[in-house]
Design a protein around this motif. Structure first.
Motif: not given
Length: 186
Positions: A137-151, A41-54
């Motif tokens: 690390e790569v932490l990924v939540s995989i949704a049961p959806v397909t798009l066929g194209a995108g980012r 979950n986001y709450g547990a993850f973000i509590s360990e984060v000190g800096c964001v990059v995008m």
């Protein structure tokens, strides 16, 4: 606190490996059931984060969808936007930077103040960190959806090692260690 911060790419993807559709829409993600206190979950993850990059596209998406109608910038920690453009920071915590991840490594580590660095997105920026040897690390939540194209989730050839896998309602939640670049098939 960690003694050595981890560089972590925490995101969600479709089953066919896209972060957003061709119009940068996240409608596929925002309609999925999730337990806010469940696995990865986001709450547990973000509590360990000190800096964001995008990257610039993620920054623009946040401005268009999150920082609207008087809502403040969603992160109260240092934020670095990697871009060759010249966007205007909407909060004092935002720094616009250009160049490679390696050129900013020590600045990011200092800004994180002993906590982790979150590569928010996009996939190309996360791959640049991986190519520089700066993605743990790569932490990924995989949704049961397909798009066929995108980012794409991660548009480079890399080997990853599965560390954990859990379920959070509609999502398969996986944590991978980044092993290194994958050699092209011969």
């Amino acid at each position: 606190m960690n003694t050595s911060p981890r560089f972590r790419y925490y995101t969600a993807t479709t089953l066919d490996g896209y972060l957003a559709d061709e119009n940068d829409s996240l409608d596929w993600l925002l309609t999925q059931p999730i337990d806010d206190d469940g696995a990865m979950n986001y709450g547990a993850f973000i509590s360990e984060v000190g800096c964001v990059v995008m990257g610039a596209t993620t920054y623009r998406w946040l401005l268009d969808h999150e920082v609207v109608d008087g809502k403040p910038w969603p992160y109260d920690m240092p934020c670095f936007v990697f871009t060759h453009r010249d966007p205007t920071p909407v909060a004092e915590s935002i720094r616009i930077v250009s160049g490679t991840p390696g050129e900013h490594h020590s600045t990011l580590v200092d800004a994180a103040a002993g906590k982790d660095i979150w590569i928010v997105g996009g996939g190309d920026l996360a791959a640049q960190f991986a190519e520089a040897g700066l993605l743990d690390e790569v932490l990924v939540s995989i949704a049961p959806v397909t798009l066929g194209a995108g980012r794409p989730l991660f548009p480079r050839r890399f080997d990853l090692e599965l560390q954990t896998v859990e379920r959070n309602r509609a999502f398969v939640c996986a944590r991978y260690r980044v092993v290194g670049p994958r050699e092209p098939a011969r």
